[in-house]
Enzyme design. Structure first.
Site, PDB file in Angstrom:
ATOM      1  N   ASP A  17       0.838  -1.198   0.000  1.00  0.00           N
ATOM      2  CA  ASP A  17       0.000   0.000   0.000  1.00  0.00           C
ATOM      3  C   ASP A  17       0.874   1.249   0.000  1.00  0.00           C
ATOM      4  O   ASP A  17       1.607   1.511   0.963  1.00  0.00           O
ATOM      5  CB  ASP A  17      -0.902  -0.017   1.235  1.00  0.00           C
ATOM      6  CG  ASP A  17      -1.934   1.095   1.229  1.00  0.00           C
ATOM      7  OD1 ASP A  17      -1.980   1.862   0.258  1.00  0.00           O
ATOM      8  OD2 ASP A  17      -2.700   1.185   2.205  1.00  0.00           O
ATOM      9  N   ASP A  65      -2.436   6.204  -5.963  1.00  0.00           N
ATOM     10  CA  ASP A  65      -2.632   5.304  -4.835  1.00  0.00           C
ATOM     11  C   ASP A  65      -2.775   3.872  -5.323  1.00  0.00           C
ATOM     12  O   ASP A  65      -3.604   3.587  -6.191  1.00  0.00           O
ATOM     13  CB  ASP A  65      -3.888   5.729  -4.066  1.00  0.00           C
ATOM     14  CG  ASP A  65      -4.129   4.907  -2.816  1.00  0.00           C
ATOM     15  OD1 ASP A  65      -3.148   4.508  -2.175  1.00  0.00           O
ATOM     16  OD2 ASP A  65      -5.301   4.667  -2.484  1.00  0.00           O
TER      17      ASP A  65
END
Length: 482
Positions: free
Chosen positions: A159, A360
């Protein structure tokens, strides 16, 4: 790449080809490849949008850098998917709902202080105030790393919007959720040690998690809570982390979770690739110089890669990666224009810069400013008007029924960033396919112009996405994987 059949008798094949293109069954070409008819159109075989039930790993190239295989958590290459009876199986509705929760968390973290980004985000040294708090810790892509001595393999979500790396640990003093692999037992590792409350590293936790550290018998206690109330709490510790047989890091700092709940089910934890001093990127900066790249596969039945360190990456064009000093996890980029079917939209650049945009790895669907999304949707719908519409799917409001087609002609979509970087999206980066009868434009509009834009992972598919944090830039290279 597949191409239309070559002519044997020119005029005969010309008219046959034209007739086939206009028919509902298209070309009827088998396989998973997509042909580009022109700079403005893709000729898309429907099979290329649908994942297979069989895993087709991408062969590893000759790159000598530390490379991990990237797997979609919900695809046939994943251990989670192979466990057919497991409760970890997730529907498209759940994926999109979880994605909306993640985005809502990002918005709540940043929205109040990003109403005039245009005046502030100018270069890689720019800083902005931002609200504290962490984004939801779910993601679609996983990698396997080794932890401890002897090492134990653990599957972690990677992430770019998180900093702390953590995994569930025995004895699970409060609670551990179901995961595929055995839970890490620190007592079995010869290199494991807890971090004391007096250590300077313990005091840095608040900047990485938004939560001040606690103490238990002089041992530093970390806690990280995500936007959906998922959380992990446990001992702040260090141990040897192994990426490859030659790339190992002693005293790697991570969270050894004793109380973990939320949407992480299946994965052992999370690999934080944000910008904070405690992230994996910063802890390994001495070797990898804060450079990493990944390629997300076109479908969940294939694999990609996550690579650390700089290298000769072909055809990559860079755009400045802007910095928010109070929330160093995020990688900001400047999207300045969009084209659909070869024509640039009339959306003013100010529409993109008002709130800014982050890239992201954990957000699925890209979010655009309302004006930009409206312009894109209108242009896309006009060029797709001959295809029947389908019902909306959650946040996706532009969907088509391709159940009677083998191939469809789809307008190209190109994203333009500051300093010349571009992304000519793969068809799998244009659509989110739920089924042949419900294939949706994989973008969503924000509700107002001050909400942060997000470049999600669907649009990043097949690109070599390079993060050069030391150089203050992010790059995109086409054809990184299939």
């Amino acid at each position: 790449m597949a191409t239309p059949p070559s002519s044997i008798i020119f005029f005969l094949n010309f008219f046959l080809y034209a007739a086939l293109l206009s028919s509902k069954t298209g070309l009827g070409v088998q396989g998973r490849q997509t042909a580009v008819l022109s700079p403005t159109l893709h000729n898309v075989h429907l099979t290329s949008l649908m994942p297979s039930s069989v895993c087709s790993p991408t062969p590893k190239g000759e790159d000598k850098r530390a490379t991990l295989q990237v797997i979609h958590k919900h695809g046939p290459c994943s251990k989670f998917s192979q466990d057919k009876a497991s409760s970890t199986r997730t529907s498209h509705t759940q994926i999109l709902d979880q994605d909306e929760s993640r985005v809502a968390s990002i918005r709540s973290r940043l929205a109040k202080n990003l109403t005039n980004v245009a005046k502030s985000l100018t270069d890689s040294k720019t800083t902005l105030p931002a609200k504290s708090g962490k984004i939801i810790g779910t993601g679609n892509y996983i990698v396997t790393v080794g932890l401890g001595t002897p090492k134990r393999d653990l599957t972690l979500i990677f992430d770019t919007g998180s900093d702390i790396t953590w995994t569930q640990c025995e004895p699970c003093a409060r609670y551990c959720y179901e995961q595929i692999e055995p839970i890490f037992n620190p007592s079995m590792s010869k290199s494991y040690t807890n971090i004391s409350c007096s250590a300077a590293t313990c005091n840095e936790l608040k900047t990485a998690t938004g939560v001040p550290p606690a103490c238990s018998a002089a041992t530093c206690i970390y806690g990280v809570q995500y936007g959906d109330q998922s959380y992990s709490v446990g001992f702040f510790a260090q141990d040897q982390l192994s990426l490859t047989p030659t790339d190992m890091f002693e005293n790697f700092i991570f969270g050894c979770g004793q109380n973990n709940r939320g949407l992480f089910v299946g994965a052992a934890g999370l690999l934080g690739l944000g910008r904070n001093r405690l992230s994996f990127v910063s802890q390994t900066a001495g070797k990898y110089e804060k450079v990493f790249s990944y390629c997300l596969p076109s479908t969940s039945s294939s694999t990609g890669y996550l690579t650390f360190g700089s290298g000769d990456v072909k055809s990559v064009k860079y755009t400045p990666s802007l910095v928010n000093s109070r929330e160093p996890s995020f990688y900001f980029v400047n999207l300045i224009a969009i084209s659909v079917g070869g024509d640039k939209l009339s959306t003013p650049e100010s529409a993109f810069s008002t709130a800014g945009m982050i890239i992201d790895s954990g957000t699925v669907i890209s979010r655009l400013p309302p004006t930009a999304y409206s312009d894109m949707r209108t242009a896309f719908q006009n060029l797709m008007s001959k295809y029947p519409k389908a019902a909306a799917a959650s946040i996706l409001d532009t969907c088509y029924d391709f159940s009677e087609y083998d191939t469809v002609k789809v307008p190209t979509i190109r994203l333009y960033f500051r300093d010349g970087a571009e992304m000519n999206l793969d068809p799998t980066g244009i659509f989110y396919a739920i089924s042949k009868s419900q294939v949706c434009l994989a973008f969503a509009g924000n509700s107002d112009s001050t909400a942060i834009g997000i470049l999600g992972n669907v649009q990043q598919k097949t690109f070599d996405v390079v993060y050069d944090d030391a150089g203050g830039r992010v790059g995109f290279g086409p054809g990184g994987c299939k």
